[in-house]
Write a protein that holds these residues in place. Structure first.
Motif, PDB file in Angstrom:
ATOM      1  N   UNK A  63      -1.156  -0.055  -2.132  1.00 24.83           N
ATOM      2  CA  UNK A  63      -0.614   1.370  -2.369  1.00 24.83           C
ATOM      3  C   UNK A  63      -1.568   2.349  -2.383  1.00 24.83           C
ATOM      4  N   UNK A  64      -2.845   2.023  -2.758  1.00 16.73           N
ATOM      5  CA  UNK A  64      -3.816   3.240  -2.805  1.00 16.73           C
ATOM      6  C   UNK A  64      -4.782   3.086  -1.632  1.00 16.73           C
ATOM      7  N   UNK A  65      -4.309   2.535  -0.436  1.00 13.04           N
ATOM      8  CA  UNK A  65      -5.083   2.390   0.930  1.00 13.04           C
ATOM      9  C   UNK A  65      -5.456   3.633   1.414  1.00 13.04           C
ATOM     10  N   UNK A  66      -4.721   4.992   0.971  1.00 14.41           N
ATOM     11  CA  UNK A  66      -4.915   6.206   1.494  1.00 14.41           C
ATOM     12  C   UNK A  66      -4.884   6.200   3.082  1.00 14.41           C
ATOM     13  N   UNK A  67      -3.929   5.660   3.489  1.00 13.89           N
ATOM     14  CA  UNK A  67      -3.806   5.651   4.963  1.00 13.89           C
ATOM     15  C   UNK A  67      -4.389   4.633   5.696  1.00 13.89           C
ATOM     16  N   UNK A  68      -5.171   3.978   5.535  1.00 14.23           N
ATOM     17  CA  UNK A  68      -6.077   2.913   5.997  1.00 14.23           C
ATOM     18  C   UNK A  68      -4.764   1.797   6.423  1.00 14.23           C
ATOM     19  N   UNK A  69      -5.158   1.253   7.848  1.00 15.48           N
ATOM     20  CA  UNK A  69      -4.325   0.204   8.313  1.00 15.48           C
ATOM     21  C   UNK A  69      -4.969  -1.047   7.522  1.00 15.48           C
TER      22      UNK A  69
END
Length: 277
Positions: free
Chosen positions: A141-147
């Motif tokens: 959820x907190x990957x901040x747009x990372x794949x």
């Protein structure tokens, strides 16, 4: 970003049958120019019960000059309830004290790499639910747009995505369904695993699936045929906007056949197959 995946090395000071594959594998790893090594479990022959197997194997891993992250396999921390070596607090503590975390995440540019302890899946206890599934949900959820690329010991499935319970071989259906939902919601581009001693690549919806080949042995007639091919080696994963993965037969490694040595290495597996009189 280049990641080398190795898996199922099955090292041991007391049962050294596969230790000779380490020298050629180490040489090859050092020549790849990789940024990170990920070991997807079964580092040891019997780390689930023997401290010495873990310490010996970790000493070998420390010979690598490239950073390495490891998730445990069933021979490292145990397996399902009812098995000869079920995962329990003692086995998890042994791994965590001697090898390190059994789950992890690593960010690199536009990617988040996550390692799971797949041997917790199916226990339906606090370690699985509160410690790992809640942690995984937060990590996604907190990957901040990372794949995302996920690494685990056990594959999601063996033959088909909606298959039933395969027992020893893959994630159980209920936990698999939860992983499918998380994968679909969070741009997981890769699920890489080991465990089967078969090398294979495929897809499930938008996710690439890769089974890394063992660095120790192949299995001949002891188990059924599975998808892919029998070989000894590793996987090269190259990450840019997408991921490209190449299964490699590493030069100089020996393709040991478990059937030939199982009585010495895993006598308990032989006993389980003997007919009851």
């Amino acid at each position: 970003m280049k990641i080398i995946q190795i898996t199922d090395t099955h090292f041991s000071p007391g049962k050294p049958h596969f230790n000779g594959n380490w020298a050629p594998l180490l040489t090859w790893i050092e020549e790849t120019g990789a940024d990170l090594i990920v070991h997807t479990g079964d580092l040891t022959v019997d780390g689930a019960d023997k401290d010495a197997d873990i310490t010996f194997s970790m000493d070998l891993m420390r010979q690598v000059s490239i950073p390495m992250l490891i998730v445990p396999g069933n021979h490292d921390v145990g397996h399902l309830k009812g098995s000869d070596q079920p995962v329990n607090a003692e086995r998890l503590s042994r791994w965590r004290s001697l090898a390190g975390d059994d789950r992890w995440l690593e960010d690199a540019g536009a990617w988040r790499f996550i390692g799971l302890n797949s041997l917790l899946l199916g226990h339906e206890d606090d370690e699985e639910e509160e410690a790992q599934f809640e942690w995984l949900d937060q990590a996604l959820s907190d990957r901040a747009g990372r794949r995302v690329a996920l690494f685990a010991h056990k594959p999601l499935f063996v033959d088909t995505p909606d298959e039933g319970d395969t027992g020893y071989w893959s994630v159980r259906p209920a936990q698999r369904r939860r992983l499918y939902d998380l994968i679909a919601a969070h741009d997981v581009a890769l699920f890489a695993s080991g465990h089967l001693h078969w090398a294979w690549q495929g897809r499930f919806d938008n996710t690439q699936l890769t089974w890394g080949p063992s660095a120790a042995f192949i299995i001949d007639k002891m188990e059924r045929e599975m998808p892919g091919e029998r070989l000894i080696g590793a996987v090269v994963h190259e990450f840019d906007t997408a991921v490209e993965s190449t299964i490699v037969a590493v030069p100089g490694m020996t393709a040991h056949v478990l059937d030939d040595v199982v009585h010495e290495v895993y006598p308990q597996a032989v006993k389980q197959r003997e007919p009851v009189e």
